[in-house]
Scaffold this active site. Sequence first.
Site, PDB file in Angstrom:
ATOM      1  N   GLU A 184       0.821  -1.215   0.000  1.00 55.67           N
ATOM      2  CA  GLU A 184       0.000   0.000   0.000  1.00 55.67           C
ATOM      3  C   GLU A 184       0.855   1.265   0.000  1.00 55.67           C
ATOM      4  OE1 GLU A 184      -4.163  -1.584   1.955  1.00 55.67           O
ATOM      5  OE2 GLU A 184      -2.793  -0.477   3.246  1.00 55.67           O
ATOM      6  N   GLU A 283      -6.472  -7.190  -1.628  1.00 51.28           N
ATOM      7  CA  GLU A 283      -7.129  -7.218  -0.320  1.00 51.28           C
ATOM      8  C   GLU A 283      -8.556  -6.748  -0.518  1.00 51.28           C
ATOM      9  OE1 GLU A 283      -5.186  -5.188   2.903  1.00 51.28           O
ATOM     10  OE2 GLU A 283      -3.179  -5.811   2.255  1.00 51.28           O
TER      11      GLU A 283
END
Length: 994
Positions: A184, A283
Site C-alpha cells: 500500500e 485485499e
Amino acid sequence: MKLQSILSCWAILVAQIWATTDGLTDLVAWDPYSLTVNGNRLFVYSGEFHYPRLPVPEMWLDVFQKMRAHGFNAVSLYFFWDYHSPINGTYDFETGAHNIQRLFDYAQEAGIYIIARAGPYCNAEFNGGGLALYLSDGSGGELRTSDATYHQAWTPWIERIGKIIADNSITNGGPVILNQIENELQETTHSASNTLVEYMEQIEEAFRAAGVDVPFTSNEKGQRSRSWSTDYEDVGGAVNVYGLDSYPGGLSCTNPSTGFSVLRNYYQWFQNTSYTQPEYLPEFEGGWFSAWGADSFYDQCTSELSPQFADVYYKNNIGQRVTLQNLYMLYGGTNWGHLAAPVVYTSYDYSAPLRETRQIRDKLSQTKLVGLFTRVSSGLLGVEMEGNGTSYTSTTSAYTWVLRNPNTTAGFYVVQQDTTSSQTDITFSLNVNTSAGAFTLPNINLQGRQSKVISTDYPLGHSTLLYVSTDIATYGTFGDTDVVVLYARSGQVVSFAFKNTTKLTFEEYGDSVNLTSSSGNRTITSYTYTQGSGTSVVKFSNGAIFYLVETETAFRFWAPPTTTDPYVTAEQQIFVLGPYLVRNVSISGSVVDLVGDNDNATTVEVFAGSPAKAVKWNGKEITVTKTDYGSLVGSIGGADSSSITIPSLTGWKVRDSLPEIQSSYDDSKWTVCNKTTTLSPVDPLSLPVLFASDYGYYTGIKIYRGRFDGTNVTGANLTAQGGLAFGWNVWLNGDLVASLPGDADETSSNAAIDFSNHTLKQTDNLLTVVIDYTGHDETSTGDGVENPRGLLGATLNGGSFTSWKIQGNAGGAAGAYELDPVRAPMNEGGLLAERQGWHLPGYKAKSSDGWTDGSPLDGLNKSGVAFYLTTFTLDLPKKYDVPLGIQFTSPSTVDPVRIQLFINGYQYGKYVPYLGPQTTFPIPPGIINNRDKNTIGLSLWAQTDAGAKLENIELISYGAYESGFDAGNGTGFDLNGAKLGYQPEWTEARAKYT
C-alpha cells in the site's frame, strides 16, 4: 451472428497482442482478462492467512485444506521481517513456527498457489507493521524510502526471504505464482527521481537478485492514488500486475442496517489505471478488525459475519470483471505474545469466514458457493463488459452487470438490488440475450441483501445451458453424464433451458419441486420449479442430472477435487452432500475414499460417476445404497459430546511478581539508562534517554527504577508511551502514587505526581514505574515503529534523579532469543514472572521461593502484580477436533486490572475487562495439549489499591468434530506441543534474570 464472430476474432487478436510475461518465465502470464498459470487461464480465488498468528505448523495444513474445500486455489501470505529477525543479523526460518518451508510444502500438498508478500513493510495490524523492531531505536534511517541507511537495513531481509520464495516458486516446482512489492505504498508524485520510485526499484532489484522470477504485484491503498501501474504514468518502479485494495462494507457491529453499499466503479478504475492487466483485488473485505474498547467482540458482529455480505459483494466483483480476488482475512488467527500493533487486541478473528477457532462460519459456506462457481466457469475468463444499470429488468430497483465472452458467447448477468443495503424483497423479470435470441426470464426474486449470477450459453461437458435464472454452484462431467448443481432460497422460482435440444423427459427424486416444462412458440423448452427446503434431484432423458439445492443446504455441499493441482476442471471433482467438511478425496477403482470432519451423525450422498460402488469415510467403509440417478447414499457418525471432559481450573499457586516496588529489591544486574543522545526521530523530554528500544527492550511490559535523594522534592512529572489502550503505574518507596488505567484512544499519557502525602528519605528514594505495552505502531501513526515505548521523560519538582534503570524481557531481545528461540522474544515482557520463566512448563512452584496457595478468584487487595500458576490434564478422544479456549468473567464492578494469560509458556491473551471487548481466548492444538498435561499461568496486575480479582476463569470448548485430519504424523489434532518441540521447558538459565 456476424457481429459475434467479429467480436470473437477481435478478442483473440487482442489477447495475443496483450498476453504478457515478466520476461523471465512464461509459466505465469497475463492479459486484460485473467492470469494464465501453466498455460491455463485461472480465476484466482485467494484468501489471506498469517501463519505467525497460528504458531503450530500442522494447523497451517488444516487451514489450507479448509480453503481448498471451499473453492480457494490460492493463499496470500505476508512474511514479517520482525517475526523472523528478532535481533539485528539473526534470521530464523527453521525454528518451530518460523519454519516456513513447511508452509510452502503444506500449500502444495493442499493444492493451493501462494501469493508472497514479504514487504519489507507489511502493515497487517502487526507489531511495527512487520518492520524489524530493532529499527525502533531510530537506527533504520528514513523508513520506506530510498534512504541509504534504510536500504542497508532491509537488504539482508529481502536477500534471505527472497531466496526462499524463489526456491518455492512455480519455476522451481513450487506453489508461488506472484510476489508483491512493499505494501500500500502510494505513488504521490510520478517522477523518476522521487524517493518512492527509487525505493520500489530497489526492492524489485533485490528480489530479482535473490532469484525471484514470478511476476511482481502491488496493492493500492483504496482509490486514493494510482500507483505502480505500467499503464498509468510509469516513470519507474511499476509492477507487472497492478492491484487495488478495497474494504467497502461500511458495516457497523451495533447497527446492522448501516452500510452495505457496494462500490460500482472498480471496472472503470481498472480501465483507467491498468487496462492491459487483469483486474486484481489483493485485499478485499473478508471482515474487519476490532479495536480496544470496541462495543462488541467479533463473534457478536452479525453484520460482518453475515453470509449475505459474501453473496452480494463477491458477486459484485465478478460483475465488474475481477478475476483475481484475495479475501482479507480468510483466517485471522491470534495476536499471541506481542504480535499485535496497538490498533488491535489479542484476537485477530477479523470476523473472517473461517473463525479464529478454525470453525466454518456460514459466511465461509456462502463464500464457497462463489468459489466453486468460479473454479469451473472458464467463460468468465475472457468477458467484456457489455453493459450495466437498471434497464435490464422490469424494475429500477434491480441493478444488473452484463458480461459477455466474445469467444464462447457465454453471458453472465449479475443481479443485485439497486440499493444493495435494502432488506426488501423484490421480484422482477430480466431481459437476456442468448445465441438463440432474446428471452425474458420471469419471477426472479431477491430476498433483501441477495445477489445472483444468471448465466446464458453456459457450456457443460456434453450440453449447454441456454439460460438459468438462479446461481450455478458448480457442475461436473462424469463420463457421459453432466451433473449441475443449482442453488436458490426456499420459495424462489427458477427457470432454465438447454441449448439445441428437443423437449426432454425427466424424473424427479427427493422432495418434489414440481418441475414443469413449457415451449411456448419456440423450439426451446423452459423448465421451471419453485425451490423447496433441502435438496431435490432431476434426471433428464439426455443424461443430465440437476441437483436443486436450497442455499442453506448447499452450505454442506462439497466438490472435492480428484487432483492436487490448484487448477481444477469439471472432470476433476466429485460431489458430496451432508458432512460438516470434506477435506479431500481419492478414488481407487470403484472405491471413493473421503477424508473430512463431521459434527453430528448425518446422511452422506456421493456422486462420483458410474464406476463408484463403495465409499470410505476417514478410512472406514460405510454401507451405501445406489440411487436411481447414480449416487451413493449412506450414513456417517459425528462427535460424541459425552466422551469429552473439560476439567475445572483449580489448585492455583500464587507469588508476588512485582517485588521491584520495594527499595530492598536488588537491581544491580539491571540495565542502566545512561544515554544522552538517541537516533530516534522523537526528542526525549528529559535526559538521560529513557526510550526502551535504545536499551534493547522492544516488547512487553517495561519496569523502570529511578532514584533520587532529599526530602524537599515535592513531586514528579512523567510521560509514558505504550501504545493505544496501554496503562501504567508509579510507586514511591513502595506506595502507589499514580495509576493510569489506560484509554483505548490514547497512545501516551502524563502523570503529574504530588509527593506531599508521602514520606521521603534523605537518600535513595525509589520511584518504580511499570508500563504496559500494546505494540509498536504501523507507519500510519506518526513515526511508526520509531515511536518510542516506555518513558519519554521524567523530571522532579525540587530535585533531580541520580539514576535510572530499566528491565524488560529476559536479557532484552538478544537474551530472550537465546533463552527461547521457539516462542522467541515477541512472546514475553519484563515482569519478574516472565523473566524467570514461571510461565513455562517444567517450572516448579516451591514454597521456599515464596509460592503459596491462592486463586485469581481471590486476587489482590492492593495494587501490584501477582502471578498465578496451575496445571490441568486433558484426555480428549483421538481423531477429534475440539477447539478450546479460556473464558474470563469479572465482577460486575470492574476495578482496573490487566491480565496476561499463559498456556504452556505462550502468552495467549491480554484481558483488560474495563476496556474490553475480549473475554474468551481460543487456544489451538499444539499450544494446548489435547491428551496430556498443560501449564496455565496468569499475571494479574491490579492498578489501584482497591486491588482486583476475577469472578471466574474456565476452560471451554467451542464444539467437537470427528475428523480424519492428518498432517503427516498420524496424530490428527492430538498434537503434543512438548513432543513436537513447540513447548521448551524452564531451565536454570532463567534464574539469573532478577
